[in-house]
Motif scaffolding. Structure first.
Motif, PDB file in Angstrom:
ATOM      1  N   LEU A 192      -4.688   3.958  -5.324  1.00  0.00           N
ATOM      2  CA  LEU A 192      -3.505   3.087  -5.271  1.00  0.00           C
ATOM      3  C   LEU A 192      -3.743   1.793  -6.047  1.00  0.00           C
ATOM      4  CD1 LEU A 192      -0.666   3.097  -3.996  1.00  0.00           C
ATOM      5  CD2 LEU A 192      -1.620   1.796  -2.086  1.00  0.00           C
ATOM      6  N   GLU A 193      -4.987   1.413  -6.217  1.00  0.00           N
ATOM      7  CA  GLU A 193      -5.301   0.204  -6.982  1.00  0.00           C
ATOM      8  C   GLU A 193      -4.884   0.325  -8.436  1.00  0.00           C
ATOM      9  OE1 GLU A 193      -9.450  -0.415  -6.481  1.00  0.00           O
ATOM     10  OE2 GLU A 193      -9.315  -0.866  -4.329  1.00  0.00           O
ATOM     11  N   LYS A 194      -4.678   1.544  -8.919  1.00  0.00           N
ATOM     12  CA  LYS A 194      -4.271   1.768 -10.306  1.00  0.00           C
ATOM     13  C   LYS A 194      -2.776   1.525 -10.515  1.00  0.00           C
ATOM     14  CE  LYS A 194      -8.403   3.574 -11.238  1.00  0.00           C
ATOM     15  NZ  LYS A 194      -9.370   2.977 -12.175  1.00  0.00           N
ATOM     16  N   ILE A 195      -2.039   1.375  -9.419  1.00  0.00           N
ATOM     17  CA  ILE A 195      -0.575   1.303  -9.483  1.00  0.00           C
ATOM     18  C   ILE A 195      -0.112  -0.152  -9.567  1.00  0.00           C
ATOM     19  CG2 ILE A 195       1.553   1.878  -8.249  1.00  0.00           C
ATOM     20  CD1 ILE A 195       0.044   4.277  -9.399  1.00  0.00           C
ATOM     21  N   ALA A 196       0.932  -0.390 -10.342  1.00  0.00           N
ATOM     22  CA  ALA A 196       1.501  -1.729 -10.455  1.00  0.00           C
ATOM     23  C   ALA A 196       1.938  -2.221  -9.071  1.00  0.00           C
ATOM     24  CB  ALA A 196       2.694  -1.716 -11.405  1.00  0.00           C
ATOM     25  N   VAL A 197       1.611  -3.470  -8.774  1.00  0.00           N
ATOM     26  CA  VAL A 197       1.908  -4.028  -7.450  1.00  0.00           C
ATOM     27  C   VAL A 197       3.402  -3.986  -7.154  1.00  0.00           C
ATOM     28  CG1 VAL A 197       1.806  -6.129  -6.056  1.00  0.00           C
ATOM     29  CG2 VAL A 197      -0.142  -5.474  -7.461  1.00  0.00           C
ATOM     30  N   GLU A 198       4.227  -4.177  -8.178  1.00  0.00           N
ATOM     31  CA  GLU A 198       5.672  -4.163  -7.951  1.00  0.00           C
ATOM     32  C   GLU A 198       6.132  -2.841  -7.336  1.00  0.00           C
ATOM     33  OE1 GLU A 198       4.961  -6.905 -11.513  1.00  0.00           O
ATOM     34  OE2 GLU A 198       4.160  -5.012 -10.735  1.00  0.00           O
ATOM     35  N   ARG A 199       5.511  -1.734  -7.762  1.00  0.00           N
ATOM     36  CA  ARG A 199       5.897  -0.424  -7.237  1.00  0.00           C
ATOM     37  C   ARG A 199       5.411  -0.260  -5.794  1.00  0.00           C
ATOM     38  NH1 ARG A 199       3.895   4.250 -10.798  1.00  0.00           N
ATOM     39  NH2 ARG A 199       5.632   5.402  -9.837  1.00  0.00           N
ATOM     40  N   ILE A 200       4.211  -0.757  -5.502  1.00  0.00           N
ATOM     41  CA  ILE A 200       3.697  -0.703  -4.134  1.00  0.00           C
ATOM     42  C   ILE A 200       4.565  -1.570  -3.218  1.00  0.00           C
ATOM     43  CG2 ILE A 200       1.706  -1.174  -2.660  1.00  0.00           C
ATOM     44  CD1 ILE A 200      -0.068  -0.801  -5.142  1.00  0.00           C
ATOM     45  N   ASN A 201       4.932  -2.734  -3.716  1.00  0.00           N
ATOM     46  CA  ASN A 201       5.793  -3.664  -2.983  1.00  0.00           C
ATOM     47  C   ASN A 201       7.058  -2.952  -2.500  1.00  0.00           C
ATOM     48  OD1 ASN A 201       8.097  -5.438  -2.672  1.00  0.00           O
ATOM     49  ND2 ASN A 201       6.988  -7.083  -3.670  1.00  0.00           N
ATOM     50  N   MET A 202       7.737  -2.241  -3.383  1.00  0.00           N
ATOM     51  CA  MET A 202       8.996  -1.585  -3.035  1.00  0.00           C
ATOM     52  C   MET A 202       8.797  -0.551  -1.929  1.00  0.00           C
ATOM     53  SD  MET A 202      10.784  -1.051  -6.763  1.00  0.00           S
ATOM     54  CE  MET A 202      12.142  -0.120  -6.012  1.00  0.00           C
ATOM     55  N   GLU A 203       7.737   0.247  -2.026  1.00  0.00           N
ATOM     56  CA  GLU A 203       7.499   1.272  -1.018  1.00  0.00           C
ATOM     57  C   GLU A 203       7.087   0.649   0.309  1.00  0.00           C
ATOM     58  OE1 GLU A 203       8.300   4.328  -1.477  1.00  0.00           O
ATOM     59  OE2 GLU A 203       8.668   4.143  -3.630  1.00  0.00           O
ATOM     60  N   PHE A 204       6.294  -0.416   0.263  1.00  0.00           N
ATOM     61  CA  PHE A 204       5.856  -1.083   1.487  1.00  0.00           C
ATOM     62  C   PHE A 204       7.048  -1.663   2.236  1.00  0.00           C
ATOM     63  CE2 PHE A 204       4.394  -4.822   3.850  1.00  0.00           C
ATOM     64  CZ  PHE A 204       3.390  -4.269   4.628  1.00  0.00           C
ATOM     65  N   VAL A 205       7.940  -2.334   1.514  1.00  0.00           N
ATOM     66  CA  VAL A 205       9.117  -2.927   2.155  1.00  0.00           C
ATOM     67  C   VAL A 205       9.988  -1.841   2.777  1.00  0.00           C
ATOM     68  CG1 VAL A 205      11.286  -4.144   1.710  1.00  0.00           C
ATOM     69  CG2 VAL A 205       9.152  -5.030   0.768  1.00  0.00           C
ATOM     70  N   LYS A 206      10.197  -0.747   2.056  1.00  0.00           N
ATOM     71  CA  LYS A 206      11.012   0.343   2.605  1.00  0.00           C
ATOM     72  C   LYS A 206      10.364   0.941   3.848  1.00  0.00           C
ATOM     73  CE  LYS A 206      13.144   1.725  -1.793  1.00  0.00           C
ATOM     74  NZ  LYS A 206      13.213   2.774  -2.835  1.00  0.00           N
ATOM     75  N   MET A 207       9.043   1.068   3.823  1.00  0.00           N
ATOM     76  CA  MET A 207       8.331   1.588   4.991  1.00  0.00           C
ATOM     77  C   MET A 207       8.517   0.672   6.194  1.00  0.00           C
ATOM     78  SD  MET A 207       4.212   2.170   5.546  1.00  0.00           S
ATOM     79  CE  MET A 207       3.873   0.404   5.699  1.00  0.00           C
ATOM     80  N   MET A 208       8.325  -0.637   5.984  1.00  0.00           N
ATOM     81  CA  MET A 208       8.381  -1.580   7.087  1.00  0.00           C
ATOM     82  C   MET A 208       9.804  -1.841   7.575  1.00  0.00           C
ATOM     83  SD  MET A 208       5.318  -2.396   7.933  1.00  0.00           S
ATOM     84  CE  MET A 208       5.557  -3.902   8.876  1.00  0.00           C
ATOM     85  N   ALA A 209      10.781  -1.557   6.733  1.00  0.00           N
ATOM     86  CA  ALA A 209      12.175  -1.779   7.112  1.00  0.00           C
ATOM     87  C   ALA A 209      12.805  -0.539   7.735  1.00  0.00           C
ATOM     88  CB  ALA A 209      12.988  -2.215   5.894  1.00  0.00           C
ATOM     89  N   ALA A 210      12.061   0.564   7.782  1.00  0.00           N
ATOM     90  CA  ALA A 210      12.611   1.815   8.301  1.00  0.00           C
ATOM     91  C   ALA A 210      12.624   1.824   9.825  1.00  0.00           C
ATOM     92  CB  ALA A 210      11.803   2.994   7.774  1.00  0.00           C
ATOM     93  N   GLN A 211      13.438   2.705  10.377  1.00  0.00           N
ATOM     94  CA  GLN A 211      13.595   2.768  11.822  1.00  0.00           C
ATOM     95  C   GLN A 211      12.292   3.147  12.524  1.00  0.00           C
ATOM     96  OE1 GLN A 211      16.632   1.931  13.299  1.00  0.00           O
ATOM     97  NE2 GLN A 211      15.388   1.895  15.167  1.00  0.00           N
ATOM     98  N   ASP A 212      11.534   4.085  11.939  1.00  0.00           N
ATOM     99  CA  ASP A 212      10.301   4.565  12.555  1.00  0.00           C
ATOM    100  C   ASP A 212       9.087   4.006  11.817  1.00  0.00           C
ATOM    101  OD1 ASP A 212       8.639   5.939  14.257  1.00  0.00           O
ATOM    102  OD2 ASP A 212       8.809   7.856  13.213  1.00  0.00           O
TER     103      ASP A 212
END
Length: 406
Positions: A192-212
């Motif tokens: 995951l360190e190879k991935i642009a932070v902006e892309r990780i940011n988007m997935e992290f926010v969606k994960m934390m904003a989800a119902q479960d």
């Protein structure tokens, strides 16, 4: 299996598929829209995959945009909407764990679907609602299971962000990650360190904003994905503390970042550098730094009227949802905030020009201090929010200061 009746989003796009079919090409709805339709969830973007090459797609439709022509994607503009149409393709080796060296257009639906991330996202549907399922995605939907297409190690080496997508889908869909797929995430989390932070940011926010979100967050921790994210190495205990949160959905990205910096116990001056490493927006950084001390006081039960005022208009939308997750009874705080005489600087009954006319000596920093003093007085209930009362208050304050200076 046939999906019937077709949801309105697919009915609107069906003419695009029929036009491609009439010209002798295969064409299908693919991806998350098909999955969500089968789960009776809200349908977002409708994507189309076809055996037609980009030039052939463009020749069939009057209005198109070369959205990602090098990767086979053409946007077809229709009266009822615009649709991304992508040619079936295979992908070469991935040197950077993010993007293929090159793509090859093919005529085979199977070759196209087998490069996708998870079986539930590798379903195709024609314009009649007939589902093509080559990897038991329908079975995994029934089992509420997230399973990589083919070998999970290969999928994650192709695009390491798929590991974050797995925990995000786990949170959004309330699915379980299939053991071999989860084991591959644990084994390859450092990619995951190879991935642009902006892309990780988007997935992290969606994960934390989800119902479960708790289920996805637990896997995020257990597989050590967190260790490959900015500033989270060594923060397992702080992240684990969020698993005990009261179920309450965070609708704003600002709430996600506020919850995270609060869990990490960051000082106010450390918030900016931490969130800058995550490539958050200036607004998100300012919000988190401003709201963090207020949240701490609310949790301690010591927040006063001035603290609530300083939270600003994001008090309701950003701060209170986080407080609710922490198990704080938010109704009383919402009532106290609503009862403030003013909520923003422009609610003050006088502006700087009016104050200077009444007190010509006030200029520059002194004027700013006077405006702050009046605002604090109104919020504390020490002065009414009327021009007369505020000007009288500031004149009295100036007289007191002049007397003290003598």
């Amino acid at each position: 299996m046939r999906l019937s009746p077709l949801p309105a989003e697919f009915e609107a796009a069906a003419p695009v598929l029929r036009r491609l079919n009439d010209a002798g090409y295969e064409a299908y709805f693919v991806g998350g829209a098909v999955r969500d339709a089968l789960l009776h969830d809200r349908i977002h973007d409708v994507d189309i995959a076809t055996s037609a090459y980009p030039a052939e797609v463009k020749a069939l439709f009057k209005r198109t945009v070369d959205t990602g022509i090098q990767h086979g994607t053409v946007t077809v503009l229709q009266p009822q909407g615009q649709y991304e149409v992508t040619t079936f393709r295979t992908e070469s080796t991935y040197q950077d764990y993010r993007r293929p060296d090159h793509v090859t257009f093919v005529r085979s639906l199977r070759e196209d679907l087998q490069r996708r991330d998870f079986t539930v996202n590798a379903l195709a549907m024609d314009h009649t609602g007939q589902i093509t399922d080559l990897f038991d995605g329908l079975g995994d939907l029934q089992r509420h299971l997230l399973r990589a297409v083919g070998k999970p190690e290969e999928r994650f080496h192709e695009d390491a962000l798929r590991m974050m997508r797995a925990v995000r889908f786990q949170s959004q869909l309330s699915f379980t990650i299939e053991p071999a797929t989860e084991a591959a995430i644990r084994h390859h989390h450092q990619l995951l360190e190879k991935i642009a932070v902006e892309r990780i940011n988007m997935e992290f926010v969606k994960m934390m904003a989800a119902q479960d979100r708790a289920s996805g967050l637990k896997t995020f921790i257990d597989t050590q994905l967190y260790a490959a994210c900015p500033g989270l190495a060594g923060q397992q205990t702080a992240l684990t503390s969020m698993l005990a949160d009261v179920p309450h959905r965070l609708a704003e990205s600002g709430s996600v970042w506020l919850r995270l910096v609060f869990a990490l116990g960051l000082a106010e001056n450390a918030v900016g550098p931490f969130l800058r490493a995550w490539k958050t927006t200036n607004t998100e950084r300012r919000q988190a730094a401003r709201l963090l001390p207020v949240l701490a006081k609310i949790q301690a039960g010591t927040a006063g009227a001035w603290d609530l005022y300083q939270a600003g208009p994001e008090f309701d939308s950003v701060l209170l949802p986080v407080a609710a997750q922490l198990g704080i009874a938010v109704d009383q705080w919402q009532e106290r905030y609503a009862a403030l005489p003013i909520h923003q600087a422009h609610d003050l009954a006088v502006d700087g020009r009016t104050v200077m006319q009444a007190a010509p000596a006030l200029r520059g920093p002194a004027l700013g201090q006077a405006m702050t003093a009046m605002t604090q007085a109104v919020v504390a209930g020490q002065a009414a929010n009327t021009p007369a009362a505020l000007l009288a208050y500031i004149q009295k304050t100036q007289q007191t200061k002049d007397g003290q200076s003598l």
